[in-house]
Design an enzyme around this catalytic site. Structure first.
Site, PDB file in Angstrom:
ATOM      1  N   ASN A 132     -28.396  18.327  50.781  1.00 52.09           N
ATOM      2  CA  ASN A 132     -29.679  18.881  50.129  1.00 52.09           C
ATOM      3  C   ASN A 132     -30.751  18.117  50.306  1.00 52.09           C
ATOM      4  O   ASN A 132     -31.649  18.120  49.843  1.00 52.09           O
ATOM      5  CB  ASN A 132     -29.264  18.806  48.506  1.00 52.09           C
ATOM      6  CG  ASN A 132     -28.987  17.400  48.050  1.00 52.09           C
ATOM      7  OD1 ASN A 132     -28.637  16.486  49.033  1.00 52.09           O
ATOM      8  ND2 ASN A 132     -28.911  17.239  46.953  1.00 52.09           N
ATOM      9  N   HIS A 285     -33.603  13.270  38.464  1.00 56.04           N
ATOM     10  CA  HIS A 285     -34.214  13.511  40.094  1.00 56.04           C
ATOM     11  C   HIS A 285     -34.464  14.890  40.387  1.00 56.04           C
ATOM     12  O   HIS A 285     -35.092  14.869  41.511  1.00 56.04           O
ATOM     13  CB  HIS A 285     -33.247  12.705  40.997  1.00 56.04           C
ATOM     14  CG  HIS A 285     -32.321  13.840  41.573  1.00 56.04           C
ATOM     15  ND1 HIS A 285     -31.112  14.000  40.572  1.00 56.04           N
ATOM     16  CD2 HIS A 285     -31.713  13.895  42.707  1.00 56.04           C
ATOM     17  CE1 HIS A 285     -30.340  14.601  41.493  1.00 56.04           C
ATOM     18  NE2 HIS A 285     -30.422  14.690  42.682  1.00 56.04           N
TER      19      HIS A 285
END
Length: 389
Positions: A132, A285
């Site tokens: 990611n 996050h």
């Protein structure tokens, strides 16, 4: 600590938030581990390989598995002095393809400046990696608090870079030395001390890596950049006399934290609040995964036209990702709605939103130059053979 000796789990999300049951099970398992004192779980919570992602765990010993191999992974936001009106996305996409190659800068000097060994995994510096991780060109889309935003050197319409990466091969090497230490490490032991020192070096290395990625991108775009905030979310630090493990939980004892969306969703800039000690100085996050990578096969990119669509966004943005499997695994529908995550954080009193960031160009992976040249040579030879027939 509760009477049954399992740590209390502080959940900073409501019943309206989509949380996979496996992630909840992992929270309970971690709460029962030796020496775990407290846990904070956030609305981006999802299952991880060794424990829940989107959580902060306070313990009296060190658990390397709770943060895994990508030690120091985080997100850094940089302001660019490039006017948005001068940006040409197609040209910018071509320029950023150089991020796929290795960095050729003076690695020894940059590492030495951080008190790191001059050749410490220098070959991986300035590279994004897979999964990611990304380097994303964004524009400040809307202000929720323009006055607060301006204190960080940004305003609506400004261009910015959000870089998400970590310690690459260095973190993997450090983690490989403690793969079987599921019972944790005594911080006073030799093994615990060695891991702690290596871990702290990997955090500094990862922060430098994000900076170098941004510098490479800015150089390609022919502009200057300024660091706005650097927020790691895979790390251990000493906090309140114990060891605070953050796995996919941003360090929130800093003024500004990015909340990353998917490549087809807004990201947000959050001003953190410090009056919630149960949150363990941490924050979500990003949006957090809704579907794991394996289950994305068949959910997106089944046809060539669908894969072509994945290379563009509903905002009119572009995605540079020439790894077919990665393009599908990281498709936007693999992630939760970041707006929902934002609302949960605000309602829990953990942060306030100061701005949204719209993705313009997301770089993940381009074909290597050698591979591209090989394809061109093959095509040229084929044309030559056809012309001789």
């Amino acid at each position: 600590m509760r009477p049954d000796r399992t740590a209390f789990i502080h959940r900073f999300y409501s019943d309206r938030c989509w949380i996979e049951g496996t992630a909840e099970d992992q929270l309970e398992q971690v709460a029962a581990m030796r020496g775990v004192l407290s846990i904070a779980a956030f609305p981006d919570l999802h299952p991880g390989k060794y424990g829940p992602v989107g959580s902060a765990i306070l313990a009296d010993r060190i658990y390397p598995q709770l943060i895994g191999n990508d030690i120091g992974c985080g997100m850094s936001l940089f302001a660019l002095d490039l006017p948005a009106r001068k940006l040409r996305l197609d040209k910018a996409a071509q320029k950023l393809r150089m991020l796929e190659g290795s960095w050729q800068g003076a690695s020894a000097a940059r590492l030495k400046a951080l008190d790191l060994r001059e050749n410490l995994h220098a070959q991986a510096l300035g590279t994004i990696g897979g999964g990611n991780h990304f380097c994303e060109l964004q524009v400040v889309d809307a202000n929720a608090d323009s006055t607060a935003l301006e204190t960080f050197g940004l305003k609506k319409g400004d261009l910015a870079l959000l870089v998400h990466s970590g310690s690459r091969s260095l973190g993997t090497a450090v983690f490989s030395t403690v793969l079987d230490r599921f019972a944790g490490l005594d911080p006073d032991s030799t093994e615990g001390h060695v891991y702690w020192q290596d871990h702290c070096q990997a955090i500094r290395w990862a922060s430098l890596n994000r900076t170098l990625i941004a510098e490479r991108a800015a150089e390609a775009l022919r502009c200057e950049l300024t660091l706005v905030t650097d927020a790691p979310h895979n790390m251990i630090e000493i906090w309140d006399g114990a060891f605070l493990h953050r796995k996919g939980a941003a360090k929130a004892d800093i003024p500004l934290v990015p909340l990353a969306g998917s490549r087809d969703a807004l990201s947000y800039l959050l001003v953190t609040k410090s009056d919630k000690p149960d949150a363990l100085a941490s924050l979500a996050h990003g949006a957090g995964r809704k579907y794991d990578r394996r289950s994305m096969i068949g959910r997106a990119g089944a046809t060539r036209s669908e894969r072509n669509e994945l290379a563009r966004t509903s905002f009119g943005g572009l995605v540079v990702c020439e790894d077919r499997q990665l393009l599908i695994e990281e498709a936007p529908n693999a992630y939760k709605d970041p707006k929902r995550v934002l609302e949960e954080l605000v309602n829990a009193g953990l942060a306030t939103n100061v701005a949204s960031l719209k993705p313009l160009l997301t770089f993940k992976k381009a074909a290597r130059q050698a591979q591209s040249i090989a394809r061109q040579d093959k095509k040229r030879r084929l044309l030559d053979r056809r012309s001789r027939r």
